[in-house]
Design an enzyme around this catalytic site. Structure first.
Site, PDB file in Angstrom:
ATOM      1  N   LYS A 219       0.861  -1.187   0.000  1.00  0.00           N
ATOM      2  CA  LYS A 219       0.000   0.000   0.000  1.00  0.00           C
ATOM      3  C   LYS A 219       0.889   1.224   0.000  1.00  0.00           C
ATOM      4  CE  LYS A 219      -3.760  -2.027   2.753  1.00  0.00           C
ATOM      5  NZ  LYS A 219      -4.527  -1.901   4.017  1.00  0.00           N
TER       6      LYS A 219
ATOM      7  N   HIS B 191       0.543   5.596   4.079  1.00  0.00           N
ATOM      8  CA  HIS B 191      -0.609   6.360   4.549  1.00  0.00           C
ATOM      9  C   HIS B 191      -0.154   7.502   5.460  1.00  0.00           C
ATOM     10  CE1 HIS B 191      -4.464   7.286   6.469  1.00  0.00           C
ATOM     11  NE2 HIS B 191      -5.039   6.663   5.455  1.00  0.00           N
TER      12      HIS B 191
ATOM     13  N   HIS C 279       0.586   7.168   9.269  1.00  0.00           N
ATOM     14  CA  HIS C 279       1.832   6.627   9.828  1.00  0.00           C
ATOM     15  C   HIS C 279       2.876   7.712  10.064  1.00  0.00           C
ATOM     16  CE1 HIS C 279       0.827   2.359   9.647  1.00  0.00           C
ATOM     17  NE2 HIS C 279       0.266   2.597   8.486  1.00  0.00           N
TER      18      HIS C 279
END
Length: 578
Positions: free
Chosen positions: A138, A141, A144
């Site tokens: 992924k 994000h 994080h």
């Protein structure tokens, strides 16, 4: 060097109290600089003296304070002793204060504060910090970001204070979601797209396969089959998973480089999945693992044996959970790295998880579990870009750089820079970090780009501007030699306030390492920036007599080095032009 002055005070106090200087030094602290009036330099709480046994409790606190203050001798370093409300205040010889502080800052700038005897007991040993920990396959994000910058701060602080630090990124790289992704890629994936837009393509595949799995049993069955092949280490499934993992780590490393963050080890749940059975065997041998009515494997955490509180480590189908893998990871790390303390940095929703983890480790007989800590943090609300709500960290970094470049172009004070994009990125990241670190980590906060990138106030932009301005001043006088031999021109109130504030640096570092909160260091650096900005306005170097110019350059140079040192601990790269 603050400890020279603490020891001088402790020497006089020890003669009155009849205890050793070393016992008194931790009780003596610097007085925060006051804008309203000239303040003393150091202080000691009489209540602390009484609690530590350094003073005998006779009479009320006010009387005891006055009596002790009257007995303490003045000398060449301690010029005055004043009884306050439950505190004894000490005024230092300002010439000696300036001489000692600036001499050390010029001779050993990198050691100032961090090598204080106040912090000596913290030196040595090995600290493992687990932080960031995004999920593979992924895009990184934005959620994080906090774990990444907080963990980096803790690792930097521990290293600066003399610890050997091991930085671990524990990736989310195992579980049924990779069964879905693997099955999805076998259906819709493209190796060509994986080469050109790897994480975007994996995200597309994951969204598509999730959508189909909701209404198609065959897709769910294929996902379970792929995950089973992965657990059994089937070559083709493992090769595809390995490709996803390696691609992700490469992409993440590029983003970490932008943030100035690095790791010693990229670990992950996959590394410890095969170790969970030995953990369960050990728990069974120690009669800690019990079977619940639902058929799950649990450990009783109640302390009374009534199962009123328990942690689940095995599902009813016999498969392990995230907690089981975390127990295995902790045991493996202790064996591999021999750490003295381990710190986990995650959001506060995982607080109970880590309480359970530490409880289980302690129940297994591992005394080092008490030296494991969870640093929890709150959520950021409202982080968005001009294009809408933020999902990915790279969008945040681009937005910070873009807005900062725009602000720099509109500013009348900005210089023409060789690398404006890089400078804007560093300042933008500084702004994000300072905004995040200003309050208690556990607090949620509302994100506001306008406040984050303000040039005035307690912001990362102001901190960088102060550092850059001092660098500019020192460049303009680079041909001049200056020393701290004559500090008599620094007896004005502005210079003295700066020197008094510098006395607090080692105390602030101690406070920061005790509770692992960056706000103490942020507040110290912001106050230092405001104090030196006032001094810079009112104490010119150009046009001043040679001795005055030299002393002021020495002061400004010293402040610049402390600012840079503190910024690096926070994870901020100082800029020298903006």
């Amino acid at each position: 060097m603050a400890c020279f002055f603490r020891r001088s005070v402790a020497l006089q106090l020890a003669k009155v109290c009849g205890v050793s200087e070393d016992a008194l030094i931790p009780l003596i602290s610097a007085v925060p600089v006051s804008k309203k009036q000239a303040s003393a330099d150091l202080r000691v709480s009489v209540s602390c003296l009484l609690r530590s046994g350094a003073a005998v409790p006779d009479g009320d606190l006010h009387t005891k304070t006055q009596a002790l203050a009257n007995q303490i001798r003045r000398d060449s370093v301690v010029e005055d002793v004043i009884a306050g409300r439950g505190e004894i205040h000490f005024r230092l010889n300002k010439l000696i204060l300036a001489q000692k502080l600036l001499e050390q800052l010029q001779s050993e700038p990198d050691g100032f504060g961090v090598k204080s005897e106040l912090l000596r007991h913290l030196q040595g040993g090995r600290t493992l910090v687990e932080f960031s920990s995004p999920n593979i396959a992924k895009k990184f994000h934005a959620g994080h970001l906090r774990s990444t910058i907080i963990g980096n701060f803790i690792a930097n602080l521990k290293k600066a204070l003399g610890k050997e630090v091991i930085r671990v990124n524990y990736l989310g790289d195992w579980g049924m979601q990779f069964g879905l992704l693997g099955a999805g890629f076998e259906r819709f994936g493209s190796q060509e797209k994986l080469k050109t837009q790897p994480l975007e393509h994996l995200f597309e595949v994951y969204v598509q396969v999730n959508r189909e799995a909701e209404c198609d049993e065959s897709v769910r069955s294929a996902a379970a089959g792929f995950y089973r092949r992965l657990v059994q280490r089937e070559d083709q499934a493992l090769a595809l998973w390995t490709q996803f993992r390696e691609i992700t780590v490469l992409e993440y490393k590029r983003i970490y480089q932008r943030l100035g963050v690095d790791f010693d080890h990229y670990s992950g749940e996959s590394l410890h999945d095969g170790q969970t059975q030995s953990v369960l065997d050990e728990l069974t041998t120690q009669r800690l693992l019990k079977t619940s009515e639902k058929g799950t494997g649990v450990v009783d955490l109640s302390g009374t044996g009534d199962m009123s509180s328990y942690a689940t480590l095995v599902r009813s189908d016999g498969t392990s959970l995230y907690l089981t893998r975390d127990v295995a990871a902790a045991l493996d790390r202790k064996q591999r790295f021999g750490f003295d303390e381990m710190i986990y940095v995650t959001d506060k929703s995982q607080t109970v998880h880590f309480q359970q983890l530490f409880h289980i480790l302690a129940a297994m007989g591992h005394q080092w579990a008490e030296r494991c800590r969870h640093v929890a943090f709150g959520l950021v609300q409202g982080m968005s870009t001009r294009r809408g709500e933020v999902v990915f960290l790279e969008d945040v970094l681009e937005e910070a750089r873009s807005r900062m470049i725009n602000n720099m172009r509109q500013s009348r004070t900005s210089k023409v820079l060789e690398e404006p994009e890089q400078t804007a990125e560093k300042i933008g990241i500084s702004a994000l970090i300072i905004q995040d670190f200003k309050g208690p980590l556990m607090s949620d906060y509302k994100f506001d780009w306008d406040k984050v990138l303000q040039a005035q106030g307690d912001t990362g932009v102001f901190l960088q501007y102060t550092h850059a301005r001092l660098c500019s001043l020192l460049r303009r006088h680079a041909s001049e030699t200056y020393s701290c031999r004559d500090v008599s021109p620094l007896m004005d109130s502005r210079s003295v306030s700066v020197l008094q504030h510098l006395l607090r640096y080692d105390e602030v570092l101690l406070q920061s390492v005790n509770d692992l909160q960056p706000r103490h260091l942020v507040n110290f650096l912001m106050t230092l920036s405001h104090l030196v900005a006032s001094a810079h306005r009112e104490l010119p170097v150009k046009g001043s007599p040679a001795a005055t110019a030299q002393a002021r350059l020495c002061l400004f140079s010293s402040v610049r080095s402390v600012l840079a040192s503190g910024m690096r601990i926070l994870g901020i790269t100082p800029v020298d032009k903006m």
